[in-house]
Design a protein around this motif. Sequence first.
Motif, PDB file in Angstrom:
ATOM      1  N   ASN A  17      39.931  38.935  35.026  1.00 17.30           N
ATOM      2  CA  ASN A  17      38.581  38.873  34.461  1.00 17.30           C
ATOM      3  C   ASN A  17      38.158  37.423  34.219  1.00 17.30           C
ATOM      4  O   ASN A  17      38.946  36.607  33.755  1.00 17.30           O
ATOM      5  CB  ASN A  17      38.540  39.650  33.148  1.00 17.30           C
ATOM      6  N   CYS A  18      36.899  37.143  34.515  1.00 22.21           N
ATOM      7  CA  CYS A  18      36.382  35.778  34.353  1.00 22.21           C
ATOM      8  C   CYS A  18      36.148  35.488  32.870  1.00 22.21           C
ATOM      9  O   CYS A  18      35.350  36.163  32.224  1.00 22.21           O
ATOM     10  CB  CYS A  18      35.079  35.645  35.133  1.00 22.21           C
ATOM     11  N   PRO A  19      36.839  34.473  32.321  1.00 19.33           N
ATOM     12  CA  PRO A  19      36.677  34.196  30.888  1.00 19.33           C
ATOM     13  C   PRO A  19      35.274  33.710  30.539  1.00 19.33           C
ATOM     14  O   PRO A  19      34.789  33.955  29.439  1.00 19.33           O
ATOM     15  CB  PRO A  19      37.718  33.104  30.615  1.00 19.33           C
ATOM     16  N   ALA A  26      27.717  34.232  31.349  1.00 17.55           N
ATOM     17  CA  ALA A  26      27.224  33.495  32.511  1.00 17.55           C
ATOM     18  C   ALA A  26      28.359  32.620  33.028  1.00 17.55           C
ATOM     19  O   ALA A  26      29.131  32.080  32.244  1.00 17.55           O
ATOM     20  CB  ALA A  26      26.038  32.621  32.135  1.00 17.55           C
ATOM     21  N   CYS A  27      28.449  32.496  34.347  1.00 18.81           N
ATOM     22  CA  CYS A  27      29.519  31.715  34.966  1.00 18.81           C
ATOM     23  C   CYS A  27      28.909  30.951  36.125  1.00 18.81           C
ATOM     24  O   CYS A  27      28.057  31.491  36.831  1.00 18.81           O
ATOM     25  CB  CYS A  27      30.616  32.685  35.420  1.00 18.81           C
ATOM     26  N   ARG A  28      29.367  29.706  36.321  1.00 21.16           N
ATOM     27  CA  ARG A  28      28.686  28.873  37.318  1.00 21.16           C
ATOM     28  C   ARG A  28      28.896  29.380  38.744  1.00 21.16           C
ATOM     29  O   ARG A  28      28.160  29.028  39.657  1.00 21.16           O
ATOM     30  CB  ARG A  28      29.098  27.409  37.176  1.00 21.16           C
ATOM     31  N   ARG A  32      29.809  34.866  43.378  1.00 18.87           N
ATOM     32  CA  ARG A  32      30.889  34.396  44.251  1.00 18.87           C
ATOM     33  C   ARG A  32      32.172  34.085  43.475  1.00 18.87           C
ATOM     34  O   ARG A  32      33.138  33.586  44.039  1.00 18.87           O
ATOM     35  CB  ARG A  32      30.432  33.137  45.011  1.00 18.87           C
ATOM     36  N   CYS A  33      32.167  34.359  42.182  1.00 20.40           N
ATOM     37  CA  CYS A  33      33.334  34.074  41.348  1.00 20.40           C
ATOM     38  C   CYS A  33      34.547  34.857  41.853  1.00 20.40           C
ATOM     39  O   CYS A  33      34.423  36.004  42.264  1.00 20.40           O
ATOM     40  CB  CYS A  33      33.039  34.457  39.905  1.00 20.40           C
ATOM     41  N   SER A  34      35.732  34.202  41.826  1.00 24.95           N
ATOM     42  CA  SER A  34      36.944  34.871  42.303  1.00 24.95           C
ATOM     43  C   SER A  34      37.487  35.861  41.272  1.00 24.95           C
ATOM     44  O   SER A  34      38.348  36.670  41.587  1.00 24.95           O
ATOM     45  CB  SER A  34      38.011  33.836  42.644  1.00 24.95           C
ATOM     46  N   LEU A  36      36.717  38.822  38.084  1.00 22.28           N
ATOM     47  CA  LEU A  36      35.762  39.916  37.854  1.00 22.28           C
ATOM     48  C   LEU A  36      34.732  39.586  36.776  1.00 22.28           C
ATOM     49  O   LEU A  36      35.073  39.061  35.720  1.00 22.28           O
ATOM     50  CB  LEU A  36      36.518  41.159  37.396  1.00 22.28           C
ATOM     51  N   HIS A  37      33.490  39.897  37.071  1.00 22.51           N
ATOM     52  CA  HIS A  37      32.442  39.894  36.053  1.00 22.51           C
ATOM     53  C   HIS A  37      32.170  41.358  35.725  1.00 22.51           C
ATOM     54  O   HIS A  37      31.504  42.041  36.488  1.00 22.51           O
ATOM     55  CB  HIS A  37      31.165  39.243  36.590  1.00 22.51           C
ATOM     56  N   ASN A  38      32.737  41.812  34.638  1.00 18.04           N
ATOM     57  CA  ASN A  38      32.589  43.215  34.258  1.00 18.04           C
ATOM     58  C   ASN A  38      31.254  43.436  33.580  1.00 18.04           C
ATOM     59  O   ASN A  38      31.136  43.263  32.363  1.00 18.04           O
ATOM     60  CB  ASN A  38      33.710  43.600  33.293  1.00 18.04           C
TER      61      ASN A  38
HETATM   62 ZN   LIG Z   1      33.101  33.902  36.833  1.00 15.97          ZN
END
Ligand SMILES: [Zn+2]
Length: 249
Positions: A17-19, A26-28, A32-34, A36-38
């Motif tokens: 999971n993306c911290p 929000a993530c930069r 395309r983030c490697s 997970l954006h839940n």
């Molecule tokens: Zn992310």
Amino acid sequence: MAEHLASIFGTEKDRVNCPFYFKIGACRHGDRCSRLHNRPTISPTLLLPNLYQNPALNAPPGPDGLPMPVDARKSQEHFEDFYEDIFEEMDKYGQIEHLNVCDNLADHMVGNVYIKFVDEDAAARALQGLTGRFYAGRPIMIEFSPVTDFREATCRQYEENTCTRGGYCNFMHLRPISKGLRKDLFGRYKKKEHSRSRSRSKERRGDDKGRGRDRDRDGKGGKRESSAERRAKIAAWNKERAGGAEAGH
Ligand SMILES: [Zn+2]
Ligand SMILES: [Zn+2]
């Protein structure tokens, strides 16, 4: 094992999971983030990405080719008018607990508006009510956000004026509003708790009158839009929606 997983969920150690998405909504890397954006299917918090258009960032170039400096007082007034617009529109759907606007500069955070309602049903109604609408001529993006604890998401150094990462900090730099405006807007909920028997519409009319007389909130001078002008602007939300729908078909 379950305890171990819970302790790393949404942290740097969590490889799944993306911290950033988990904590800040929000993530930069966006889609395309490697990691997970839940996306929550329901939440008391809504995110309206990039909604606030800061005039300082879109200032026309001066004679030296650099963006013209924007007067700090005017800039704060512009921001507070925006804040009040959003508050009044969102208040129609239920009691607002937090309304936060990011002053960050990175694309995935600039002008982000986070709104947390007291209950998630209000958030669901607001999401439905605002989907497909326009604000200041731009379509409104809106989504449920996983952010429920703003203390976790906010940059503490920024609040102490010591953040060295500036506008590109990955934590929220929340733009402050004046105490007077905060009292004007959030104060109504305190009143409501004291007078639950009064009808909501009566209360709203009473509030409007009060605010009309009280435009100069901090006694610092400066002309703000009158209530009539403000109401016209809010009415324009719906007109723009109609216009946008025509243009889209
Ligand atoms: Zn992310
Ligand atoms: Zn910071």
